[in-house]
Motif scaffolding. Structure first.
Motif, PDB file in Angstrom:
ATOM      1  N   ASP A 144       0.798  -1.217   0.000  1.00  0.00           N
ATOM      2  CA  ASP A 144       0.000   0.000   0.000  1.00  0.00           C
ATOM      3  C   ASP A 144       0.834   1.271   0.000  1.00  0.00           C
ATOM      4  N   THR A 193      -8.544 -11.726  -3.662  1.00  0.00           N
ATOM      5  CA  THR A 193      -7.285 -10.982  -3.634  1.00  0.00           C
ATOM      6  C   THR A 193      -6.395 -11.398  -4.795  1.00  0.00           C
ATOM      7  N   TYR A 253     -13.996  -8.275  -6.443  1.00  0.00           N
ATOM      8  CA  TYR A 253     -13.698  -7.324  -5.371  1.00  0.00           C
ATOM      9  C   TYR A 253     -13.022  -8.044  -4.210  1.00  0.00           C
ATOM     10  N   HIS A 306      -4.147  -0.579   5.760  1.00  0.00           N
ATOM     11  CA  HIS A 306      -4.143   0.294   4.583  1.00  0.00           C
ATOM     12  C   HIS A 306      -4.297   1.761   4.976  1.00  0.00           C
ATOM     13  N   TYR A 327      -9.692   0.613  -4.134  1.00  0.00           N
ATOM     14  CA  TYR A 327      -9.381  -0.553  -4.966  1.00  0.00           C
ATOM     15  C   TYR A 327      -9.527  -0.242  -6.451  1.00  0.00           C
TER      16      TYR A 327
END
Length: 291
Positions: free
Chosen positions: A110, A188, A203, A273, A279
């Motif tokens: 991230d 993921t 997602y 995050h 996303y």
């Protein structure tokens, strides 16, 4: 369970101790580590280094279990591959993992090195970060349990032949695959190997399996998205056997007539995050949608 997206309001109970794991086989990472360590210490966050990482850069460290028991959160320094390995080895501890990106693509990691100081300065405010819970896959082959964050790939043993696999859902036959292999991906992992062979993007906070054939012999074989409360079983009917590859990092061999059972793991991985991380913006940037 099914296709539910898990958005939590979980926050860190304490932020005073961070456990750091470095990208392996890169002793030159020490300069970056020392800079990162300084950023943490400037915010009164004590740094603990994992022992293999420590050995690589001539520092002192702790074994992974002790590290997880000691710290409030974990930090992966490297790229997505490093983060995937860290998550797979530590998710059962329940400690969130922050990914610091020293790589290139960075779907999962991230925070860049240039962003880290600002992120840590803002970490004291719970409104400036979030913790995502992401599905893990549990597999079993030859009485061996293994876990995947991205995907489990059933692949042919021989480059000269295809593989044949019979599949069941909750004990009932649903398909036979004949081709180069099958990818069983988490949401993921849908942006990884699954994406490269034409599988769908899902997602990442969804609970679902993506089953994607690799170079199938029949063009009617298509990717399939399944709720994660199913148990999926794949039986190798090919006399060549097969390889089971976990997150592209661990390999297991499976013989003819042996099965691989796939189900959702009882615990989820936790990723730390930036609050503003989106996303769909990441997809737009990394995949260059619209360009």
């Amino acid at each position: 369970m099914g296709l539910k997206a898990t958005i939590t309001k979980e926050k860190l109970k304490s932020k005073s101790k961070a456990g750091i794991i470095l990208r392996p086989s890169t002793p030159e990472i020490k300069d970056d580590y020392m800079k990162i360590k300084g950023y943490f210490q400037s915010q009164n966050i004590e740094v603990f280094l994992e022992k293999n990482s420590a050995y690589m850069i001539d520092e002192e460290g702790f074994d992974l279990d002790t590290l997880c028991d000691t710290v409030d959160f974990l930090v992966s320094i490297g790229g997505d591959g490093t983060l995937i390995s860290v998550v797979r080895r530590t998710f059962r501890s329940g400690k969130p993992v922050l990914g610091i990106n020293l790589g290139t693509l960075g779907f999962l990691t991230d925070v860049s090195l240039n962003e880290l100081e600002s992120f840590l300065q803002n970490l004291s405010d719970d409104e400036n970060y979030r913790i995502d819970s992401r599905m893990m896959i549990k597999g079993n082959a030859n009485l061996q349990n293994f876990f995947a964050f991205n995907d489990i790939v059933i692949s042919r043993n021989s480059l000269s032949s295809m593989i044949k696999v019979d599949a069941k859902i909750d004990g009932k036959p649903f398909n036979s695959y004949y081709g180069d292999g099958i990818i069983i991906s988490s949401p993921t992992g849908s942006t990884a190997y699954n994406l490269s062979v034409g599988g769908p993007l899902v997602y990442p906070l969804t609970d679902a399996f993506i089953v994607t054939p690799v170079a199938p012999h029949s063009l009617t074989q298509r990717p399939l998205v399944l709720p994660a409360d199913f148990e999926i079983e794949f039986t190798i009917t090919d006399n060549q056997g097969a390889m089971v590859i976990v997150d592209g990092q661990d390999i297991y061999e499976v013989e003819q007539n042996q099965s691989i059972k796939i189900q959702i793991a009882s615990k989820k991985a936790k990723l730390l995050h930036r609050k503003e991380r989106n996303y769909f913006e990441v997809l737009n940037e990394k995949l260059q949608w619209g360009n």
